[in-house]
Motif scaffolding. Structure first.
Motif, mmCIF file in Angstrom:
data_model
loop_
_atom_site.group_PDB
_atom_site.id
_atom_site.type_symbol
_atom_site.label_atom_id
_atom_site.label_comp_id
_atom_site.label_asym_id
_atom_site.label_seq_id
_atom_site.Cartn_x
_atom_site.Cartn_y
_atom_site.Cartn_z
ATOM 1 N N GLU A 118 -12.939 5.892 8.226
ATOM 2 C CA GLU A 118 -12.235 6.622 9.284
ATOM 3 C C GLU A 118 -11.022 7.389 8.739
ATOM 4 O O GLU A 118 -10.218 7.915 9.504
ATOM 5 N N ASN A 119 -10.883 7.414 7.389
ATOM 6 C CA ASN A 119 -9.763 8.109 6.732
ATOM 7 C C ASN A 119 -8.404 7.593 7.212
ATOM 8 O O ASN A 119 -7.464 8.360 7.422
ATOM 9 N N ARG A 120 -8.322 6.283 7.357
ATOM 10 C CA ARG A 120 -7.076 5.674 7.790
ATOM 11 C C ARG A 120 -6.421 4.937 6.632
ATOM 12 O O ARG A 120 -7.103 4.359 5.768
ATOM 13 N N GLU A 121 -5.083 4.941 6.612
ATOM 14 C CA GLU A 121 -4.312 4.217 5.611
ATOM 15 C C GLU A 121 -3.546 3.082 6.277
ATOM 16 O O GLU A 121 -3.416 3.035 7.503
ATOM 17 N N GLY A 122 -3.049 2.163 5.455
ATOM 18 C CA GLY A 122 -2.259 1.073 6.004
ATOM 19 C C GLY A 122 -2.356 -0.177 5.162
ATOM 20 O O GLY A 122 -2.984 -0.184 4.094
ATOM 21 N N SER A 123 -1.739 -1.232 5.641
ATOM 22 C CA SER A 123 -1.740 -2.511 4.921
ATOM 23 C C SER A 123 -2.580 -3.543 5.660
ATOM 24 O O SER A 123 -2.696 -3.520 6.888
ATOM 25 N N LEU A 124 -3.171 -4.439 4.868
ATOM 26 C CA LEU A 124 -3.976 -5.541 5.385
ATOM 27 C C LEU A 124 -3.459 -6.841 4.772
ATOM 28 O O LEU A 124 -3.149 -6.886 3.578
ATOM 29 N N VAL A 125 -3.386 -7.884 5.567
ATOM 30 C CA VAL A 125 -2.812 -9.148 5.106
ATOM 31 C C VAL A 125 -3.782 -10.303 5.350
ATOM 32 O O VAL A 125 -4.441 -10.360 6.393
ATOM 33 N N ILE A 150 3.979 -19.300 9.628
ATOM 34 C CA ILE A 150 3.356 -18.402 8.646
ATOM 35 C C ILE A 150 3.384 -16.945 9.103
ATOM 36 O O ILE A 150 3.562 -16.029 8.289
ATOM 37 N N ALA A 151 3.264 -16.700 10.399
ATOM 38 C CA ALA A 151 3.279 -15.326 10.907
ATOM 39 C C ALA A 151 4.657 -14.696 10.723
ATOM 40 O O ALA A 151 4.784 -13.574 10.212
ATOM 41 N N GLU A 152 5.691 -15.394 11.129
ATOM 42 C CA GLU A 152 7.050 -14.869 10.981
ATOM 43 C C GLU A 152 7.371 -14.618 9.511
ATOM 44 O O GLU A 152 7.980 -13.603 9.150
ATOM 45 N N SER A 153 6.939 -15.526 8.638
ATOM 46 C CA SER A 153 7.192 -15.379 7.212
ATOM 47 C C SER A 153 6.515 -14.124 6.659
ATOM 48 O O SER A 153 7.115 -13.355 5.897
ATOM 49 N N MET A 165 7.101 -8.486 4.624
ATOM 50 C CA MET A 165 6.511 -7.144 4.614
ATOM 51 C C MET A 165 7.531 -6.041 4.923
ATOM 52 O O MET A 165 7.216 -4.856 4.799
ATOM 53 N N GLU A 166 8.742 -6.385 5.296
ATOM 54 C CA GLU A 166 9.688 -5.416 5.859
ATOM 55 C C GLU A 166 9.969 -4.210 4.966
ATOM 56 O O GLU A 166 10.204 -3.113 5.472
ATOM 57 N N LEU A 167 9.970 -4.370 3.648
ATOM 58 C CA LEU A 167 10.321 -3.270 2.747
ATOM 59 C C LEU A 167 9.099 -2.621 2.085
ATOM 60 O O LEU A 167 9.252 -1.832 1.154
ATOM 61 N N GLU A 168 7.911 -2.933 2.568
ATOM 62 C CA GLU A 168 6.702 -2.352 1.987
ATOM 63 C C GLU A 168 6.461 -0.937 2.540
ATOM 64 O O GLU A 168 7.049 -0.534 3.551
ATOM 65 N N VAL A 169 5.578 -0.203 1.883
ATOM 66 C CA VAL A 169 5.268 1.172 2.304
ATOM 67 C C VAL A 169 4.730 1.189 3.736
ATOM 68 O O VAL A 169 5.090 2.039 4.554
ATOM 69 N N HIS A 170 3.845 0.242 4.029
ATOM 70 C CA HIS A 170 3.320 0.079 5.392
ATOM 71 C C HIS A 170 3.764 -1.298 5.884
ATOM 72 O O HIS A 170 3.018 -2.279 5.786
ATOM 73 N N PRO A 171 4.986 -1.417 6.393
ATOM 74 C CA PRO A 171 5.558 -2.729 6.698
ATOM 75 C C PRO A 171 4.878 -3.468 7.850
ATOM 76 O O PRO A 171 4.922 -4.699 7.910
ATOM 77 N N VAL A 172 4.262 -2.733 8.755
ATOM 78 C CA VAL A 172 3.544 -3.369 9.867
ATOM 79 C C VAL A 172 2.054 -3.264 9.573
ATOM 80 O O VAL A 172 1.483 -2.171 9.603
ATOM 81 N N PRO A 173 1.392 -4.382 9.254
ATOM 82 C CA PRO A 173 -0.021 -4.331 8.878
ATOM 83 C C PRO A 173 -0.908 -3.791 9.992
ATOM 84 O O PRO A 173 -0.633 -3.993 11.181
ATOM 85 N N GLU A 174 -1.967 -3.101 9.571
ATOM 86 C CA GLU A 174 -2.985 -2.690 10.532
ATOM 87 C C GLU A 174 -3.722 -3.915 11.074
ATOM 88 O O GLU A 174 -3.986 -4.019 12.267
ATOM 89 N N PHE A 232 -3.526 -4.343 -0.002
ATOM 90 C CA PHE A 232 -3.870 -5.721 0.320
ATOM 91 C C PHE A 232 -2.667 -6.617 0.020
ATOM 92 O O PHE A 232 -2.007 -6.466 -1.014
ATOM 93 N N TYR A 233 -2.403 -7.560 0.908
ATOM 94 C CA TYR A 233 -1.381 -8.573 0.680
ATOM 95 C C TYR A 233 -1.989 -9.942 0.948
ATOM 96 O O TYR A 233 -2.717 -10.130 1.924
ATOM 97 N N LEU A 234 -1.668 -10.904 0.073
ATOM 98 C CA LEU A 234 -2.205 -12.258 0.196
ATOM 99 C C LEU A 234 -1.059 -13.266 0.164
ATOM 100 O O LEU A 234 -0.326 -13.357 -0.823
ATOM 101 N N LYS A 235 -0.912 -14.007 1.239
ATOM 102 C CA LYS A 235 0.111 -15.046 1.334
ATOM 103 C C LYS A 235 -0.399 -16.276 0.587
ATOM 104 O O LYS A 235 -1.388 -16.900 0.982
ATOM 105 N N ASP A 236 0.269 -16.618 -0.513
ATOM 106 C CA ASP A 236 -0.261 -17.652 -1.409
ATOM 107 C C ASP A 236 0.185 -19.051 -0.983
ATOM 108 O O ASP A 236 1.180 -19.590 -1.463
ATOM 109 N N GLU A 237 -0.593 -19.649 -0.086
ATOM 110 C CA GLU A 237 -0.288 -20.986 0.428
ATOM 111 C C GLU A 237 -0.702 -22.105 -0.527
ATOM 112 O O GLU A 237 -0.415 -23.271 -0.269
#
Length: 377
Positions: free
Chosen positions: A316-323, A178-181, A186-195, A52-57
């Motif tokens: 569904e046994n899927r992994e990934g990142s959520l933002v 906010i999207a570009e930011s 996220m570029e260096l995270e394990v799953h850099p492109v969120p599901e 999980f990632y949370l953009k703290d606005e």
């Protein structure tokens, strides 16, 4: 007497352009001082393989996601020649946008009037007035639009109209929106492109910006928008009917609307869910306890949406990142959402959802959470 030929007419001095130039510089200076907001990564033991990632606005100068929107709306008005020196700014708002707009009106030495319902949190009202803004109150959420237009006419002012202009005042292609930011962070995270990016809707402007950006960049990330009770965004998305309305206003401040707002763009959304208000408030409490600071009700809606999507992915046994986004601080809701007596008086039973969320976050067991949501329908 012959009229003067065009080449003989005196050239205008365009003094108003000088004010506009200075105003834009002030707004751009605020943007540079604000820099960017943190993308935090809370860890939950039951969610193996899902981040999980949370953009703290909430760390913006005016304490919410709406700081970005307010700056964009004021810039839009200035650059379109609609806001000039001395122009009264008017907004229809449930609070946070008006706080941010009051800040920018104060920065530019412009009068500001916010139209809102009488049940808006007292903290937000105090913050608007602290920046020199005035508050005009109406009884029902559906009355704010006409009241704002009337005040605009009476003052010969400019109606900022977040519900119409949110989606067009923001540059959705980039320019550190906010999207570009988010994607840059996220570029260096394990799953850099969120599901998935999960986002609640107030004006619909943020979801429009994110949805457009995903398509512009050709990203596989999908957008899920979470709606709340007493709001017609979900119904408008499901049926395609933009004329849907409801009489009662949303109880989760800042999100949910009694009409399908012009800035809400269903065509860029991949999925929508609608959740009970008690679920939003329970998720707000659970997240606050786990990140050691209080967040607002709209953030609770976002967080519950993250948990719901994560539960489906785990099945569904899927992994990934959520933002998602921390929209604002819980400090504005001490007298309401964080007040046990207020919750009881307003018939919010959040304990079942709190229990189910904690079980899910600690063990990954989605059964109870899913059963509660299905039973609420």
């Amino acid at each position: 007497m012959k009229p003067l030929s065009p080449e003989c007419l005196p050239l205008p001095d365009c003094a108003e352009r000088a004010w506009a130039r200075d105003a834009v510089n002030l707004l751009q200076g605020d943007a540079r001082r604000s820099a960017d907001t943190h993308l935090i990564n809370p860890v939950f033991p039951g969610l193996s393989g899902i981040s999980f990632y949370l953009k703290d606005e909430s760390t913006h100068p005016t304490g919410s996601l709406k700081h970005r929107l307010a700056r964009s709306l004021v810039l839009y008005g200035i650059c379109n020649g609609l806001i000039r020196q001395g122009t009264t700014l008017v907004e229809a708002s449930s609070g946070s946008t008006a706080v941010s707009e009051a800040y920018f009106a104060h920065l530019l030495d412009l009068p500001f009037v916010a139209v809102m319902t009488k049940d808006t949190s007292r903290q937000k009202i105090a913050e608007i007035e602290r920046f020199g803004g005035k508050c005009h109150f109406v009884d029902r959420a559906c009355e704010i639009y006409d009241a704002a237009r009337q005040i605009t006419e009476e003052t010969n002012g400019h109606y900022l109209n977040q519900f119409t202009y949110a989606e067009r005042a923001t540059d959705w292609r980039g320019n550190n929106n906010i999207a570009e930011s988010i994607f840059s962070q996220m570029e260096l995270e394990v799953h850099p492109v969120p599901e998935w990016v999960v986002m609640c809707a107030g004006t619909g402007g943020t979801s429009a910006t994110i949805g457009r950006y995903l398509r512009y960049r050709g990203l596989p990330t999908r957008l899920c928008v979470v709606d709340v009770e007493h709001s017609v965004f979900y119904d408008g998305y499901r049926t395609g009917d933009r004329n849907k309305t409801c009489e009662k206003g949303s109880r989760i401040e800042g999100i949910g609307r009694p009409r399908v707002e012009p800035s809400f763009l269903p065509s860029v959304i991949d999925h929508m869910i609608k959740i009970p208000d008690a679920a939003s408030l329970a998720a707000m409490h659970v997240l606050s306890e786990r990140i050691f600071r209080r967040v607002g009700g709209s953030t609770g809606t976002n967080f519950f949406g993250l948990c719901w999507v994560a539960g489906q992915m785990m099945r569904e046994n899927r992994e990934g990142s959520l933002v998602s986004v921390i929209c604002d601080s819980g400090a504005r809701y001490e007298d309401t959402y964080y007040n046990a007596k207020w919750l009881e008086e307003n018939k919010f039973d959040i304990e079942p959802y709190r229990e189910a969320l904690n079980i899910f976050l600690d063990t990954g067991d989605f059964t109870l959470l899913e059963a509660l949501v299905r039973a609420s329908k």
